[in-house]
Design a protein around this motif. Structure first.
Motif, PDB file in Angstrom:
ATOM      1  N   LEU A  20       0.858  -1.176   0.000  1.00 43.54           N
ATOM      2  CA  LEU A  20       0.000   0.000   0.000  1.00 43.54           C
ATOM      3  C   LEU A  20       0.895   1.227   0.000  1.00 43.54           C
ATOM      4  O   LEU A  20       1.627   1.474   0.941  1.00 43.54           O
ATOM      5  CB  LEU A  20      -0.890   0.005   1.241  1.00 43.54           C
ATOM      6  CG  LEU A  20      -1.991  -1.055   1.226  1.00 43.54           C
ATOM      7  CD1 LEU A  20      -2.651  -1.143   2.580  1.00 43.54           C
ATOM      8  CD2 LEU A  20      -3.009  -0.738   0.160  1.00 43.54           C
ATOM      9  N   ALA A  21       0.861   1.926  -1.067  1.00 39.14           N
ATOM     10  CA  ALA A  21       1.582   3.183  -1.138  1.00 39.14           C
ATOM     11  C   ALA A  21       3.047   3.044  -0.753  1.00 39.14           C
ATOM     12  O   ALA A  21       3.491   3.567   0.253  1.00 39.14           O
ATOM     13  CB  ALA A  21       0.910   4.220  -0.253  1.00 39.14           C
ATOM     14  N   LEU A 120      -2.481   8.394  -8.458  1.00 34.67           N
ATOM     15  CA  LEU A 120      -1.305   7.620  -8.848  1.00 34.67           C
ATOM     16  C   LEU A 120      -0.782   8.120 -10.188  1.00 34.67           C
ATOM     17  O   LEU A 120      -1.338   9.035 -10.780  1.00 34.67           O
ATOM     18  CB  LEU A 120      -1.658   6.119  -8.909  1.00 34.67           C
ATOM     19  CG  LEU A 120      -2.960   5.699  -9.612  1.00 34.67           C
ATOM     20  CD1 LEU A 120      -2.889   5.952 -11.098  1.00 34.67           C
ATOM     21  CD2 LEU A 120      -3.232   4.230  -9.360  1.00 34.67           C
ATOM     22  N   HIS A 124       3.354   4.523 -14.032  1.00 34.06           N
ATOM     23  CA  HIS A 124       4.003   3.731 -12.978  1.00 34.06           C
ATOM     24  C   HIS A 124       3.011   3.611 -11.825  1.00 34.06           C
ATOM     25  O   HIS A 124       3.135   4.316 -10.812  1.00 34.06           O
ATOM     26  CB  HIS A 124       5.295   4.412 -12.514  1.00 34.06           C
ATOM     27  CG  HIS A 124       6.180   4.846 -13.637  1.00 34.06           C
ATOM     28  ND1 HIS A 124       6.196   6.135 -14.118  1.00 34.06           N
ATOM     29  CD2 HIS A 124       7.038   4.146 -14.415  1.00 34.06           C
ATOM     30  CE1 HIS A 124       7.059   6.211 -15.123  1.00 34.06           C
ATOM     31  NE2 HIS A 124       7.579   5.029 -15.331  1.00 34.06           N
ATOM     32  N   PRO A 125       2.014   2.748 -11.957  1.00 34.79           N
ATOM     33  CA  PRO A 125       0.894   2.760 -10.988  1.00 34.79           C
ATOM     34  C   PRO A 125       1.291   2.410  -9.558  1.00 34.79           C
ATOM     35  O   PRO A 125       0.478   2.586  -8.649  1.00 34.79           O
ATOM     36  CB  PRO A 125      -0.068   1.709 -11.548  1.00 34.79           C
ATOM     37  CG  PRO A 125       0.387   1.432 -12.944  1.00 34.79           C
ATOM     38  CD  PRO A 125       1.825   1.783 -13.031  1.00 34.79           C
ATOM     39  N   PHE A 126       2.510   1.918  -9.360  1.00 30.28           N
ATOM     40  CA  PHE A 126       2.946   1.683  -7.984  1.00 30.28           C
ATOM     41  C   PHE A 126       3.247   2.985  -7.273  1.00 30.28           C
ATOM     42  O   PHE A 126       3.418   3.014  -6.064  1.00 30.28           O
ATOM     43  CB  PHE A 126       4.177   0.771  -7.961  1.00 30.28           C
ATOM     44  CG  PHE A 126       5.389   1.345  -8.647  1.00 30.28           C
ATOM     45  CD1 PHE A 126       6.323   2.079  -7.944  1.00 30.28           C
ATOM     46  CD2 PHE A 126       5.569   1.165 -10.013  1.00 30.28           C
ATOM     47  CE1 PHE A 126       7.425   2.617  -8.582  1.00 30.28           C
ATOM     48  CE2 PHE A 126       6.668   1.701 -10.662  1.00 30.28           C
ATOM     49  CZ  PHE A 126       7.602   2.433  -9.955  1.00 30.28           C
ATOM     50  N   THR A 128       1.836   5.904  -5.678  1.00 31.63           N
ATOM     51  CA  THR A 128       0.527   6.339  -5.190  1.00 31.63           C
ATOM     52  C   THR A 128       0.705   7.387  -4.104  1.00 31.63           C
ATOM     53  O   THR A 128       1.751   7.431  -3.437  1.00 31.63           O
ATOM     54  CB  THR A 128      -0.275   5.165  -4.605  1.00 31.63           C
ATOM     55  OG1 THR A 128       0.489   4.588  -3.545  1.00 31.63           O
ATOM     56  CG2 THR A 128      -0.551   4.110  -5.661  1.00 31.63           C
TER      57      THR A 128
END
Lengths: 135, 333
Positions: A20-21, A120, A124-126, A128
């Protein structure tokens, strides 16, 4: 025909949910392949928001990852990375929708109602982060 | 050290092997045993690293996988390319278009024309109309029966894949997924780069598509799955995994042989879990760091002259009844 009798071990779910984030945290050391119990850093939701209207994008992370502003404030994001990024609301229907931001580009958005806005980078969706808007 | 030893050292939970070797004897390519183990650990099980004529990077060494003789007219042959990132301007590769053209020439020079060529995503760097136009024109030069694609997240930067589907989505369903049969193999092309969930994501509609798609297939049908982001947890902290992949893999569990081919990570990596073998492909554009090395998956600029060693194409062959597919990764010439 061969039938596999070995139960599959797929660590995706546990490892993924633990993530998570991870932005703004240090990546775990390159000790080996990812394990489900690897350290993932502190979740953004546990971090006190920083009161600021400026967010920088550096090293594949939004910094600060959790900011707080009053209703009516405008936040400016600046991409200081060599890679392109976006500022895009998570899920559907959110207000944040930047175009592709190249190095040095900025994106501004004025928040008109209180709430928590998660966003996000679509490339690069990781990456956040969250904006907390208070009345 | 022999190939057999390399292979056995990396079987299954290869993470545990990293700290076990203290020997300093040099293995192939001048690496110490410890370095080699670390290196091969990332390539996973069932792969033996070989360098033949300076070209082949790896091939699957599983006994069942037999490279098809070149003269076999009934064999399945296809090539995989990935992560061409047309439009990228950076020090890691100042001429990605030239590298992509070289990969296309290399495929066109194969002794047998492949049945198809699949590009496993990140065709473009930023999803601009000009970049889509260029990649489509360049892939039109491929001498092959058919050009197939799946989208990468760079192909859907600002429009959840609309421009991608306009250019490459003909005949696909949903957000761009599809399946087909060829020479006894069933192929499924999945889209896991559109729903933004930190990791790759397939979604309920696509999982349902797979359920229906494979329902009537005999369990001895070899299955090949294409996706951009890995369907296994290669490194979730960098988004190198798909959060709902288990749902699809469960649907494929009854099949004797499942081969998942992906891109996204810009480096070779192979892993076997039960009946499923995952093969991450390298890129035609620029390398990314090994998982967790450094703080982010940022493009790596290699010393002058070293870039081509990190780029490549993949050849896959299969002869009906021969078990597994033979996968061969070849450096860019």
């Amino acid at each position: 025909m061969r039938i596999s009798l070995v139960a599959q071990r797929i660590p995706i779910a546990t490892a993924g949910l633990a993530l998570l984030a991870a932005c703004g945290t240090t990546a775990p050391p390159a000790a080996g392949p990812p394990m489900s119990g690897m350290p993932m850093g502190t979740a953004a939701a546990d971090t006190a928001p920083v009161t600021t209207d400026a967010v920088s994008i550096e090293d594949f992370a939004f910094a600060p990852a959790r900011v707080s502003v009053k209703v009516g404030a405008t936040i400016t994001w600046t991409n200081s990375d060599q890679e392109p990024h976006t500022v895009t609301s998570s899920g559907t229907g959110g207000p944040l929708k930047s175009t592709t931001m190249n190095t040095g580009d900025t994106y501004r958005y004025t928040f008109t109602s209180p709430g928590e806005y998660e966003y996000l980078c679509t490339i690069h969706p990781f990456m956040t982060a969250t904006v907390v808007v208070t009345a | 050290m022999s190939a057999t030893e390399e292979n056995s050292a990396t079987e299954k939970d290869s993470a545990t092997e990293n700290s076990s070797a203290d020997e300093q004897d040099l293995g192939p390519e001048g690496m110490t045993r410890r370095q080699l183990l670390r290196h091969t650990a990332w390539f996973g099980s069932a792969v033996v690293l070989t360098v033949v004529g300076g070209e082949v990077i790896s091939h699957v060494a599983t006994p069942d996988a037999v490279a098809v003789p070149p003269e076999d007219p009934n064999a399945l042959r296809f090539a995989q390319i990935s992560d061409s990132h047309l439009g990228f301007k950076g020090a890691a590769n100042t001429a990605v278009e030239d590298s992509f053209a070289a990969a296309i020439r290399q495929i066109n020079a194969l002794p047998q024309r492949p049945d198809f060529v699949v590009h496993t995503g990140d065709l473009t760097h930023l999803s601009t109309p000009a970049q889509f136009d260029q990649v489509k024109q360049m892939m039109g030069e491929l001498r092959t029966g058919k050009v197939l694609t799946v989208p990468g997240e760079h192909d859907s930067v600002d429009d959840t894949g609309q421009k991608y589907r306009q250019a490459f989505g003909a005949g696909s369903r949903g957000d761009g997924w599809y399946s087909f049969d060829l020479r006894g193999v069933h192929f499924i092309a999945l889209v896991n780069t559109l729903s933004l969930e930190k990791l790759g994501h397939l979604g309920a509609d696509q999982i349902e598509f797979v359920r229906t798609d494979v329902a009537g297939l005999s369990s001895d049908t070899p299955i090949v799955v294409f996706s951009h982001i890995p369907l296994f947890a290669m490194y979730p902290a960098w988004g190198w995994g798909t959060d709902d992949a288990a749902a699809v893999l469960n649907l494929l569990r009854r099949f004797a042989s499942v081969t998942c081919l992906n891109g996204h990570v810009h480096q070779l990596f192979t892993k076997t879990e039960g009946n499923v073998t995952f093969h991450s492909a390298t890129t035609t554009a620029y390398p990314l760091p090994p998982p967790g090395q450094g703080t982010a998956p940022a493009p790596v600029t290699l010393p002058a002259g070293k870039l081509k060693d990190a780029l490549g194409i993949r050849e896959v062959t299969y002869r009906k009844g021969s078990g597994l597919l033979a996968v061969k990764d070849v450096r860019l010439a």
